[in-house]
Design an enzyme around this catalytic site. Structure first.
Site, PDB file in Angstrom:
ATOM      1  N   ASP A  25       0.864  -1.181   0.000  1.00 40.47           N
ATOM      2  CA  ASP A  25       0.000   0.000   0.000  1.00 40.47           C
ATOM      3  C   ASP A  25       0.901   1.230   0.000  1.00 40.47           C
ATOM      4  OD1 ASP A  25      -1.662  -2.174   0.730  1.00 40.47           O
ATOM      5  OD2 ASP A  25      -3.008  -0.869   1.871  1.00 40.47           O
ATOM      6  N   LYS A  70      -6.862   3.406  -3.139  1.00 37.72           N
ATOM      7  CA  LYS A  70      -7.198   3.385  -1.710  1.00 37.72           C
ATOM      8  C   LYS A  70      -7.424   4.810  -1.239  1.00 37.72           C
ATOM      9  CE  LYS A  70      -4.978   2.135   2.710  1.00 37.72           C
ATOM     10  NZ  LYS A  70      -3.831   1.448   3.329  1.00 37.72           N
ATOM     11  N   LYS A 105     -10.087   0.315  -2.096  1.00 42.54           N
ATOM     12  CA  LYS A 105      -9.930   0.075  -0.659  1.00 42.54           C
ATOM     13  C   LYS A 105     -10.313   1.330   0.105  1.00 42.54           C
ATOM     14  CE  LYS A 105      -6.599  -1.158   2.962  1.00 42.54           C
ATOM     15  NZ  LYS A 105      -5.226  -1.647   3.256  1.00 42.54           N
TER      16      LYS A 105
END
Length: 230
Positions: A99, A165, A195
């Site tokens: 991430d 995300k 996400k």
């Protein structure tokens, strides 16, 4: 909470979409090991930890829960080469998901070539990892507008991301919002995952972003959210 929505999702289904997360700077090795054990018990998608804790997580993971690590966290202001190396080291230690945080300022000034290049550097360093790109959506919307968030999503897709995300959960502008998730989901059109992370503390919060199009959740209070689903 909508009983229809809660029934449609269900505890086990939601659990399978969660990155069970511990990113506090003060986190200890024992706490990381406990989070890994809890992740296995809860049946989540992955456990997400800081890069320095990936080896600890891998060593205390008999259930084989997938491990995610954050990169360029939380500011995104690291050099691309540093982000790429950090990602490669995390994968070498046992992470299979990364991430990464974009350079938020570059997005806000419209330099999406730089945003794409930054993401592409990490993608090239970890070609086999699942790559989630943290856009810090609340900041992009507060200091920019919907168009900036849309272009950031497009840059992530062009650079080879697997997910976009919302948030680190550390920015003062806030975390995931239903509006941001819906906009991101509409932009990537199912080609990438979405996400939602940051500020999701209840079952109602989780269901709201799932209904808006999230396909993964970043949660630190996973058990409380799942318990709220019955």
């Amino acid at each position: 909470m909508s009983s229809i929505s809660a029934h449609r999702w269900g505890r086990d289904r939601v659990a399978g979409l969660v990155d069970h997360t511990l990113l506090k700077p003060e986190a200890t090795a024992d706490q990381v090991a406990a989070v890994v054990a809890e992740a296995a018990e809860l049946g989540v998608a992955a456990v997400c930890v800081s890069p320095s804790m990936v080896a600890v997580a891998a060593a205390s993971n008999p259930a084989g829960t997938p491990i995610a690590a954050v990169v360029g966290f939380p500011s995104g202001k690291h050099l691309s080469a540093v982000k790429a190396r950090e990602a490669a080291l995390a994968v070498a230690d046992g992470a299979i998901e990364i991430d990464m945080v974009i350079d938020i300022g570059a997005a806000l000034t419209g330099d999406f070539d730089a945003v794409r290049a930054d993401i592409a550097a990490v993608r090239a360093a970890v070609p086999d990892a699942v790559l989630k790109v943290i856009l810090e959506s609340a900041a992009l919307l507060e200091f920019g507008d919907d168009a900036v968030l849309v272009e950031a999503c497009r840059a992530a897709e062009a650079a080879g991301a697997d997910f976009v995300k919302t948030s680190t959960g550390f920015h003062p502008c806030g975390g995931a919002s239903v509006h941001a998730v819906a906009l991101m989901a509409d932009t990537v059109g199912g080609r990438l995952g979405v996400k939602a992370s940051g500020g999701i503390r209840s079952a109602a919060d989780a269901l709201a972003v799932l209904d808006a199009g999230a396909t993964r959740l970043g949660l630190s209070g996973t058990r409380a959210v799942l318990d709220g689903l019955g």
